[in-house]
Design a protein around this motif. Sequence first.
Motif, short mmCIF file in Angstrom:
data_model
loop_
_atom_site.label_atom_id
_atom_site.label_comp_id
_atom_site.label_asym_id
_atom_site.label_seq_id
_atom_site.Cartn_x
_atom_site.Cartn_y
_atom_site.Cartn_z
N GLN A 36 0.83 -1.20 0.00
CA GLN A 36 0.00 0.00 0.00
C GLN A 36 0.86 1.25 0.00
O GLN A 36 1.85 1.31 0.72
CB GLN A 36 -0.90 0.02 1.24
N MET A 37 0.45 2.24 -0.79
CA MET A 37 1.13 3.53 -0.79
C MET A 37 0.26 4.53 -0.05
O MET A 37 -0.94 4.61 -0.28
CB MET A 37 1.38 4.02 -2.23
N SER A 38 0.87 5.27 0.85
CA SER A 38 0.20 6.37 1.54
C SER A 38 0.86 7.67 1.10
O SER A 38 2.08 7.78 1.09
CB SER A 38 0.33 6.21 3.06
N ILE A 39 0.03 8.63 0.73
CA ILE A 39 0.52 9.90 0.20
C ILE A 39 -0.05 11.01 1.08
O ILE A 39 -1.25 11.04 1.35
CB ILE A 39 0.06 10.10 -1.25
N PHE A 40 0.81 11.91 1.51
CA PHE A 40 0.34 13.03 2.30
C PHE A 40 1.15 14.26 1.96
O PHE A 40 2.29 14.16 1.51
CB PHE A 40 0.39 12.72 3.80
#
Length: 161
Positions: A36-40
Motif C-alpha cells: 500500500q502507498m500512503s501519500i500526504f
Amino acid sequence: MLPTLSTGLLLFDIWIANCDRHEANFSVDTGTTPPQMSIFDHSHALFGYAAGQGEGRLTALRDRLGISWTTSGPVDSGQHRHCLLDAIGADADFHHWLERIRSTPDFFIDEVCRDAMPYGATFQEVQAAAGFLKHRRDNLRNIINHHRAEFSAITTWSLLP
C-alpha cells in the motif's frame, strides 16, 4: 516498487507543480498484500512555500515541469527535485495517468479550488489556481514531452507528442 502508483503520483505532482514531494511525505507499506502507498502533503503543494506569492508562482510555472530544480530557463519550482523524477524507469503507465488527469471535469477543479477559500486563499488566487490546473490538465502531455530530459531514468520513450 508500485510502478503504476508511483507514476500516478509523479504525474499528479507535475499537474499541480508540487515542489514538495520527498521521501518523508509518502510511504510504501510492503508488509501488506498488496503493498500500500500512503501519500500526504500540505500547503506547499500548489502555491509553494512563499506566502502571498502563490499566484506569481503559478504564472511562472504554467508550462514548466514545476517539480525540478534543474529545468533549463530562469524559473523553476524553486524547491526540491521530485524524489521520483529520477526513479521512474519507463513511461509505460504515463498514458493511463494522463488520460485520468485529462478526464477531470472543470466543475471539479473549480469546486476544489473554491474549497481553499476558508483556509486563506483569496478569490484571485482561487481563479489563478483553477486556470492553472485546467491549462496543465489540457497540456500535460506537451509539458512532459518538452521536459523529457528531466526524466533521467527513462531512456526509451513511447509517449507520443
